[in-house]
Enzyme design. Structure first.
Site: not given
Ligand code: NAD
Length: 489
Positions: A184-185, A247
């Site tokens: 949890d960042h 959070h």
């Molecule tokens: P995103 O949609 O940008 O990235 C998802 C990734 O999964 C991509 O690389 C996509 O190509 C890949 N993907 C999708 N389907 C796939 C499959 N079947 N096989 C292989 N790869 C596949 O999502 P994100 O924003 O990077 O979020 C990822 C996680 O991080 C989530 O759980 C989110 O809740 C968490 N998170 C994200 C952020 C943020 O700032 N983006 C912050 C906190 C937490």
């Protein structure tokens, strides 16, 4: 934070599921570069970025280089080149079992090339619906190495207790509890990490941290933005699951837990668990009385939640929730802890207000002492204090301020850097233990169930609130006494 980076050149092959995603690009790659610059990982590491797209190693390295340049004003190009040379791309569909065989072979090859000693670090940077599938195939295709094995799981970890239990079962097939890092960042943020030192090193604060002196604690997580393009996701989540389950509950736990025996990860988790066993889970009647759910309404210039793209026009998903938490044990047993979080507030502000009880004074009415911890957008603590007015009768109120200087602020690492560091050095202090998560879900489920029943009875108690103000005024009615009110208004 340089003092923390005692370990150097940790050997490891790291596999990132979701290597082309937003989180990897904006947060993980820049954080890994900073850790590399400080020598935590250096010669004996390799990172495999995986996603479905047919990228090459070179293309991924270009992406990683872009991510570093987007987040750093000054970089040594030789360092960037050397760092990115440790990155490899593997086209990988997480639902295809055969792809794990190829991934395993690449990991082994890189392990030999970089003398990574069989150490593996898996990072699930993907949509949560894939977490279980990845965990299952790491297990059935034996992807773990012969050295240490660790897995980082992004939030949300499940969407209720049942699904969290199921996911936990899938992950624990290959990893033991102390190898699982539920991230949890928020726990990587400087002011959040400051809560325990502040509580336990200041007699001024430690000695008033009890029911005799504290009137209540208030946690506010206000966002200025609406759901933007995330309507589809938000419909499956809502404010309670999106913000409170993780959070806000983490922060409440840090505020209410007893003093740990020492500051080891084990002792801190033990103290948290002790507290959470005494968390009072509300019944339907209490939910009705102590919780408020709302949706932002529209205005001339902005859409109502129900009119946002990909949102059901009859949606009952809350964009705001306020409520009350209480514990039966711990230093502030029975002190009400109020929280509220929502979208389309007047401004972005995450803060904690600790409100002290009034005392009788020979000077008549004085103001209450409050301790405020601002987390975002500024990092700051201030204590309101009474003193005499200059050259006239009466009492005035001033703030004692604890802020960071510009140069200190520049030193504060991003939450992800902090937490990734902890994963590399195997420190799980700032990650959620399963027993903690379970209690959070029990609390959230109780509220969701009560709301669900109201919805099914055709009687949903969900209010509409004006955008860009302070949320629904109904949240003023959750206080236990008429002398309590929101400090931040
Ligand atoms: P995103 O949609 O940008 O990235 C998802 C990734 O999964 C991509 O690389 C996509 O190509 C890949 N993907 C999708 N389907 C796939 C499959 N079947 N096989 C292989 N790869 C596949 O999502 P994100 O924003 O990077 O979020 C990822 C996680 O991080 C989530 O759980 C989110 O809740 C968490 N998170 C994200 C952020 C943020 O700032 N983006 C912050 C906190 C937490």
């Amino acid at each position: 934070m340089k003092w923390r980076y005692k370990m150097k050149n940790i050997p490891v092959v790291m596999i990132i599921f979701g290597g082309s995603g937003d989180l990897a690009h904006r947060k993980l790659y820049p954080a890994l570069f900073n850790l590399y610059e400080q020598g935590l990982i250096h010669d004996n590491f390799a990172v495999i970025g995986t996603a479905r797209r047919p990228w090459s190693h070179e293309y991924l390295r270009g992406q990683v280089s872009d991510a570093i340049h987007e987040t750093h004003t000054e970089v040594d190009e030789n360092d960037v080149k050397d760092f990115t040379s440790h990155f490899y791309y593997q086209s990988h569909d997480v639902t295809n079992v055969e792809h794990y065989v190829t991934l395993k072979e690449l990991a082994q090859e890189l392990d030999d090339r970089y003398s990574a000693q069989g150490n593996r670090l898996f990072y699930m940077a993907m949509a949560p619906r894939f977490f279980g599938t990845i965990a299952t195939h790491i297990d059935d295709q034996h992807l773990t190495g012969s050295g240490f094995n660790r897995i980082v799981v992004e939030k949300p970890f499940g969407r209720d207790l049942k699904s969290a239990e199921e996911l936990n079962k899938q992950i624990t097939a290959s990893f033991s509890e102390n190898e699982i890092f539920r991230i949890d960042h928020y726990l990587g943020k400087e002011m959040i990490q400051n809560i325990l030192p502040m509580r336990f090193t200041n007699p001024l604060i430690k000695n008033i941290w009890n029911k005799g002196n504290l009137k209540n604690i208030q946690v506010t997580f206000a966002e200025r933005l609406g759901v933007e393009a995330r309507g589809e996701y938000y419909e499956t989540s809502g404010a309670l699951r999106d913000m409170v389950q993780n959070h806000i509950f983490q922060i409440i736990t840090l505020l209410a837990m007893p003093e740990p025996e020492n500051i080891s990860s084990e002792a801190i988790h033990k103290a948290k668990q002790e507290l959470l066993e005494s968390l009072i889970i509300p019944n339907a009647e209490q939910v009705k009385k102590d919780f408020v759910r709302g949706q932002y309404a529209g205005s001339d210039t902005t859409f109502a939640y129900k009119k946002e793209p990909k949102v059901n026009p009859n949606s009952l998903t809350e964009t705001y929730v306020a409520g009350k938490v209480k514990f039966e044990r711990g230093p502030i047993a029975d002190v009400p802890i109020y929280f509220r979080t929502g979208k389309k507030f007047k401004e972005k502000k995450n803060r904690i207000d600790i409100v002290l009880k009034h005392i009788n004074t020979p000077y008549g009415q004085a103001y209450s002492n409050n301790i405020t911890i601002e987390i975002d957008p500024k990092s700051r603590i201030f204590i309101t204090i009474n003193g005499k007015k200059i050259s006239e009768e009466g009492i005035r109120r001033e703030n004692l301020d604890y802020t960071f200087s510009k140069s200190e602020l520049a030193e504060v690492p991003d939450g992800y850097e902090c937490l990734l560091h902890d994963v590399f050095v195997n420190d799980s202090t700032n990650f959620t233990h399963w027993s903690e998560l379970k209690r959070y879900w029990m609390f959230i489920d109780a509220i969701e169930d009560a709301w669900q029943k109201e919805n099914e009875a055709g009687n949903p108690d969900i209010v509409q609130y004006a955008p860009y103000r302070m949320g629904p005024t109904e949240s003023n009615h959750i206080f236990e006494s008429p002398t309590e009110h929101w400090i931040y208004e």
